[in-house]
Design a protein around this motif. Structure first.
Motif, PDB file in Angstrom:
ATOM      1  N   ARG A  89      26.843 -18.642 -13.170  1.00 45.29           N
ATOM      2  CA  ARG A  89      28.126 -17.418 -13.195  1.00 45.29           C
ATOM      3  C   ARG A  89      28.683 -17.476 -14.464  1.00 45.29           C
ATOM      4  NH1 ARG A  89      33.255 -19.882 -12.743  1.00 45.29           N
ATOM      5  NH2 ARG A  89      33.187 -21.968 -12.389  1.00 45.29           N
ATOM      6  N   GLU A  91      32.152 -16.492 -16.646  1.00 45.18           N
ATOM      7  CA  GLU A  91      33.822 -16.414 -16.680  1.00 45.18           C
ATOM      8  C   GLU A  91      34.199 -15.534 -17.872  1.00 45.18           C
ATOM      9  OE1 GLU A  91      35.393 -20.383 -14.192  1.00 45.18           O
ATOM     10  OE2 GLU A  91      36.112 -20.129 -16.284  1.00 45.18           O
ATOM     11  N   ALA A 103      36.692 -19.000 -11.810  1.00 48.07           N
ATOM     12  CA  ALA A 103      37.038 -19.881 -10.454  1.00 48.07           C
ATOM     13  C   ALA A 103      38.294 -20.420 -10.582  1.00 48.07           C
ATOM     14  CB  ALA A 103      36.015 -20.956 -10.450  1.00 48.07           C
ATOM     15  N   ASP A 106      36.794 -23.559  -6.392  1.00 48.39           N
ATOM     16  CA  ASP A 106      35.409 -24.208  -6.507  1.00 48.39           C
ATOM     17  C   ASP A 106      34.370 -23.352  -7.134  1.00 48.39           C
ATOM     18  OD1 ASP A 106      33.398 -26.040  -5.472  1.00 48.39           O
ATOM     19  OD2 ASP A 106      33.592 -25.215  -3.401  1.00 48.39           O
ATOM     20  N   ASN A 107      33.165 -23.103  -6.741  1.00 51.29           N
ATOM     21  CA  ASN A 107      32.072 -22.307  -7.657  1.00 51.29           C
ATOM     22  C   ASN A 107      32.335 -20.949  -7.289  1.00 51.29           C
ATOM     23  OD1 ASN A 107      30.102 -22.018  -9.537  1.00 51.29           O
ATOM     24  ND2 ASN A 107      28.356 -22.224  -7.742  1.00 51.29           N
ATOM     25  N   GLU A 108      33.295 -20.353  -7.336  1.00 56.80           N
ATOM     26  CA  GLU A 108      33.709 -19.030  -7.035  1.00 56.80           C
ATOM     27  C   GLU A 108      33.660 -18.018  -8.008  1.00 56.80           C
ATOM     28  OE1 GLU A 108      37.650 -20.104  -6.040  1.00 56.80           O
ATOM     29  OE2 GLU A 108      36.057 -20.809  -7.180  1.00 56.80           O
ATOM     30  N   THR A 109      33.408 -16.802  -8.068  1.00 58.20           N
ATOM     31  CA  THR A 109      33.828 -15.789  -9.063  1.00 58.20           C
ATOM     32  C   THR A 109      34.939 -14.834  -8.311  1.00 58.20           C
ATOM     33  OG1 THR A 109      31.786 -15.906 -10.157  1.00 58.20           O
ATOM     34  CG2 THR A 109      32.986 -13.943 -10.327  1.00 58.20           C
ATOM     35  N   ARG A 110      36.307 -15.039  -9.074  1.00 56.88           N
ATOM     36  CA  ARG A 110      37.218 -14.195  -8.444  1.00 56.88           C
ATOM     37  C   ARG A 110      37.862 -13.294  -9.697  1.00 56.88           C
ATOM     38  NH1 ARG A 110      40.138 -16.774  -4.195  1.00 56.88           N
ATOM     39  NH2 ARG A 110      39.407 -18.802  -3.698  1.00 56.88           N
ATOM     40  N   ASP A 137      37.561 -12.123  -4.403  1.00 60.78           N
ATOM     41  CA  ASP A 137      36.536 -13.041  -4.385  1.00 60.78           C
ATOM     42  C   ASP A 137      35.256 -12.028  -4.104  1.00 60.78           C
ATOM     43  OD1 ASP A 137      34.539 -15.063  -3.710  1.00 60.78           O
ATOM     44  OD2 ASP A 137      36.351 -16.241  -3.091  1.00 60.78           O
TER      45      ASP A 137
END
Length: 240
Positions: A89, A91, A103, A106-110, A137
């Motif tokens: 991902r 950032e 993130a 956790d391993n998220e993309t916001r 999210d």
């Protein structure tokens, strides 16, 4: 007031916990001068080892690499690889420590309405900052509001696979606005150690849980642990 233990069970609200945690923050004049924001370079590369779970752990290697620096911000590629993980991902940081896309938990993309203050430079012992920030999210397609509180302690010795460092300790308490019809939002209790010469956090400890609705009888039976992990620096290669 006696100092609180480093790890607290998240059984009370984030506001009350933040007030209590403040009693344990080191505020020593001997902790040295404030640490300024790092100057990143394209090619800066950090490799971490990650673990999460209790009896059965998920393990992975995680690489952070600065891919570009320009008017739009600092672009960092995050790669996680392990027996059950293969994720890449991106950032985007508007400035060091300020996350436009990335993130929080956790391993998220916001995507944040205003940059998330992951680290609010300069860092000095006793500094505290808090923030409420709306976000989207990309995985869940849900919007929410994150309430995040950070306190800075003094310098501590911390050992990782990359070596032993003098590090700046940070305590992070965060509430995610991810409530559903059957549970309350996720509460996070994190610790992080930042090392100036590494230009990064070298160690993180993460614990998180949520409470099921209708289970507030004081027994703790409705609390569900969803994160019990660590991330430790293995190596750092500076860019050119």
């Amino acid at each position: 007031m006696a100092a609180l233990p480093r790890f607290l069970t998240l059984t009370i609200g984030i506001t009350a916990l933040a007030m209590l945690a403040g009693c344990a923050v080191t505020n020593s004049p001997g902790s040295g001068p404030a640490t300024e924001a790092p100057a990143y370079r394209v090619g800066d590369r950090w490799v971490y080892h990650g673990e999460d779970g209790y009896r059965v752990k998920t393990v992975w290697d995680e690489t952070h690499e600065v891919m570009a620096i320009g008017p739009e911000g600092i672009r960092v590629r995050i790669t996680q690889k392990g027996p059950s993980l293969d994720v890449t991902r991106m950032e985007v940081w508007s400035a060091p420590g300020q996350v436009k896309v990335g993130a929080a938990y956790d391993n998220e993309t916001r995507r944040f309405a205003v940059p998330l203050q992951r680290i609010d430079f300069p860092l000095a012992s006793g500094k505290v900052w808090s923030q409420r920030v709306d976000n989207f999210d990309e995985f869940t397609k849900a919007t929410g509001n994150i309430n995040r509180w950070v306190s800075v302690g003094g310098m501590e010795k911390v050992s990782t696979p990359a070596g032993t460092f003098d590090a700046i300790y940070m305590r992070i308490i965060m509430h995610l606005g991810d409530d559903t019809f059957w549970r309350w939002g996720t509460d996070c209790n994190y610790e992080a150690w930042y090392v100036p010469e590494m230009r990064a956090v070298v160690r993180e400890i993460k614990n998180a849980q949520y409470q099921e609705k209708g289970s507030g009888d004081g027994s703790g039976s409705g609390r569900i642990n969803v994160q019990h992990g660590s991330l430790e620096l293995v190596s750092f290669t500076p860019g050119r």
